[in-house]
Design a protein around this motif. Structure first.
Motif, PDB file in Angstrom:
ATOM      1  N   ARG A 250      11.836  73.330  17.829  1.00  0.00           N
ATOM      2  CA  ARG A 250      11.760  73.117  19.281  1.00  0.00           C
ATOM      3  C   ARG A 250      12.667  74.097  20.031  1.00  0.00           C
ATOM      4  NH1 ARG A 250      13.723  68.403  19.967  1.00  0.00           N
ATOM      5  NH2 ARG A 250      13.901  67.709  17.817  1.00  0.00           N
ATOM      6  N   GLU A 251      13.839  74.383  19.463  1.00  0.00           N
ATOM      7  CA  GLU A 251      14.756  75.320  20.134  1.00  0.00           C
ATOM      8  C   GLU A 251      14.202  76.750  20.111  1.00  0.00           C
ATOM      9  OE1 GLU A 251      18.986  72.966  19.485  1.00  0.00           O
ATOM     10  OE2 GLU A 251      18.611  74.755  18.298  1.00  0.00           O
ATOM     11  N   GLU A 254      11.304  76.835  22.660  1.00  0.00           N
ATOM     12  CA  GLU A 254      11.776  76.781  24.051  1.00  0.00           C
ATOM     13  C   GLU A 254      12.264  78.157  24.513  1.00  0.00           C
ATOM     14  OE1 GLU A 254      14.609  73.613  24.571  1.00  0.00           O
ATOM     15  OE2 GLU A 254      15.191  74.450  26.518  1.00  0.00           O
ATOM     16  N   ARG A 257       9.408  80.696  24.943  1.00  0.00           N
ATOM     17  CA  ARG A 257       8.626  80.465  26.168  1.00  0.00           C
ATOM     18  C   ARG A 257       9.353  81.048  27.379  1.00  0.00           C
ATOM     19  NH1 ARG A 257       5.250  76.180  24.130  1.00  0.00           N
ATOM     20  NH2 ARG A 257       3.754  77.536  23.047  1.00  0.00           N
ATOM     21  N   SER A 258      10.690  81.061  27.358  1.00  0.00           N
ATOM     22  CA  SER A 258      11.362  81.624  28.536  1.00  0.00           C
ATOM     23  C   SER A 258      11.588  83.138  28.410  1.00  0.00           C
ATOM     24  CB  SER A 258      12.650  80.857  28.852  1.00  0.00           C
ATOM     25  OG  SER A 258      13.690  81.321  28.087  1.00  0.00           O
TER      26      SER A 258
END
Ligand SMILES: Cc1cc2nc3c(=O)[nH]c(=O)nc-3n(C[C@H](O)[C@H](O)[C@H](O)COP(=O)(O)O)c2cc1C
Ligand code: SF4
Length: 487
Positions: A250-251, A254, A257-258
């Motif tokens: 998940r990290e 995340e 995506r940015s």
């Protein structure tokens, strides 16, 4: 060769006989009698899903190279391999090969690394591949090309090919002694993990800038991403609960995506596992590996050191967390998933079924075609539960001359969305393209699962198909491999 009776597929002369063979082993593997050509062939069906546009259902699986330069740049060997990947005509190139996000995370001293000094080299690999795809297919479209990003965790060997430098998340009662990991050696700290997460972000951003369509966050084969999933015994943020064991994923997602908002993300997952295997000393003799048997584990029940294994009987799979993981991927809007199994290091017979074992393996404990059927059955089950995912199936190479017949049937019947080709691409990149063009199959190029492409790197030599690819067959390397095997 194994000492249990196994019918060599090369000795089977037609599809009918192959189907009888499957029947005699009570195996459910779909298989078409006739190969179709052009748009009638399911191998040529296009697919538009999850923001991707594919022109056929052939995928090239990632295959780690042992032939990059010491600084992580591609060599001539690497370029040639990517050229051949392009000549497969596949519309999905899954990473080409595992590319390390840092020098320390390399699985071997000749693995590609994604770093500023390798940007131009990696860009050249992609360009070479696209060019050879165009030459083969005569089409102007492009295949979807990703990079498999990896940190090798427990299986790091960044500096010397036979010196493991494991970076572990927890102590493993069977694998630690195998790798010489002392009981008191430190595990990666949460702060070190945060640094690795940042390496993945940097690498993904670079892959995006270099024009790759997606990055794969590798979660298979015992490497770091996969080890997180089995970190049941690790205390703290990255171990214990399913939520904690998937925090790394998940990290990483995340941040990507940015930092690389236009980049697609995929995951290659070992969907099931079993305990580590070893050659049975009872059936071993000098120069001959014994039949594979599970390492003793009765004292380790309930078993806490695997992902998607039944903790009460860890030689059996338990797909409940695999299903939870795929649901998480859907939730994270990751649509592209590649299903594999186990690890080449500790249970190669479930990961890449082969007639001949690699030098660090064991004789097959089952007919290798049982291993193919197992991976296909799991892919079929998961596909029916997650119809919106784009699922790539694995372990087809052992099917040899019957691979196109099975591929066509499995795609038509919706068992998988893509047929992924690993070893077969090293010996005969164009097999499925030829079959679906209506061309005759070049049987002499069909991979016979000799495992030299795995044995060579274990001996510190470049990976490649030594028995069938003339480039290696006739080279000095072949002589070196022969003498290394004899030692
Ligand atoms: C030489 C070699 C290197 C491989 N390297 C990778 C890799 O870098 N990443 C990965 O996910 N799988 C890797 N694999 C596994 C293959 O992608 C594939 O899952 C396996 O070979 C089974 O498929 P097959 O039956 O078509 O060969 C490798 C396999 C071979 C033979
Ligand atoms: S060395 Fe060649 S024939 Fe042997 S398994 Fe690898 S690709 Fe197949």
């Amino acid at each position: 060769m194994s000492t249990i009776p196994i019918l060599r597929l090369g000795a089977i002369k037609n599809v009918q006989r192959f189907k009888e063979h499957l029947h005699s082993l009570s195996l459910n593997i779909p298989c078409d009698d006739e190969l179709l050509a052009g748009p009638e062939s399911s191998i040529r069906w296009p697919l538009l899903r999850g923001g991707f546009k594919f022109t056929n259902r052939i995928a090239v699986q990632p295959m780690e190279g042992w032939d990059a330069l010491a600084d992580g740049n591609p060599s001539e060997y690497t370029l040639r391999r990517w050229r051949r990947f392009g000549s497969s005509g596949a519309s999905l190139i899954w990473g080409g090969e595992a590319v390390a996000v840092s020098h320390e995370g390399r699985a071997n001293p000749n693995q590609l690394v994604l770093a500023p000094h390798t940007f131009a080299g990696l860009a050249a690999l992609r360009v070479t591949l696209l060019q050879s795809y165009r030459e083969t297919t005569g089409r102007d479209d492009k295949p979807v090309v990703g990079l498999q990003l990896t940190h090798s965790g427990r299986f790091c060997r960044p500096n010397v090919h036979d010196r493991p430098e494991p970076k572990i998340l927890y102590h493993h009662p069977i694998l630690d002694p195998r790798l010489g990991v002392p009981a008191d050696s430190p595990v990666l700290t949460d702060e070190q993990i945060a640094g690795i997460v940042r390496d993945f972000h940097r690498a993904a951003r670079a892959a995006w800038e270099l024009g790759f369509d997606f990055v794969d966050i590798k979660h298979c084969h015992g490497y770091l991403g996969h080890e997180f999933l089995s970190a049941h015994t690790r205390p703290g943020r990255y171990g214990g609960s399913f939520q904690n064991r998937t925090r790394f994923l998940r990290e990483v997602v995340e941040g990507i995506r940015s930092f690389a908002p236009g980049l697609q993300i995929s995951v290659r997952l070992s969907a099931f596992d079993t305990v580590p295997f070893r050659p049975d000393p009872e059936t071993s003799s000098p120069g001959k590996l014994g039949i594979g048997i599970p390492e003793p584990h009765a004292h380790l029940i309930p078993y806490h050191w695997g992902f998607s294994v039944n903790s009460a009987c860890p030689t059996e799979m338990d797909l409940s967390e695999t299903i939870q993981f795929l649901a998480l991927l859907e939730h994270l809007e990751i649509r592209l998933v590649n299903l594999t199994a186990g690890s080449p290091y500790y249970n190669p017979h479930i990961q890449r079924p082969a007639f001949y074992p690699p030098s660090d393996g064991y004789q097959p404990p089952e007919d290798p075609i049982v291993g193919v059927a197992r991976q296909l059955a799991v892919a079929r089950q998961l596909k029916s539960q997650f119809p919106q995912l784009i699922l790539v199936g694995t372990a087809f190479s052992y099917l040899q001359d019957f691979l196109p017949h099975v591929a066509q049937a499995a795609l038509r019947e919706g068992w998988v969305d893509f047929v992924g080709l690993g070893r077969m691409v090293l010996s005969y990149p164009g097999l499925l393209f030829d079959a679906s063009e209506g061309r005759s199959i070049q049987h002499r190029l069909v991979c016979r699962t000799f495992s030299d492409c795995t044995t060579a790197p274990r001996k510190g030599l470049p990976s490649g198909c030594y028995p069938l690819d003339h480039y290696y067959k006739a080279s000095e390397l072949a002589a070196k491999l022969k003498s290394a095997k004899a030692r």
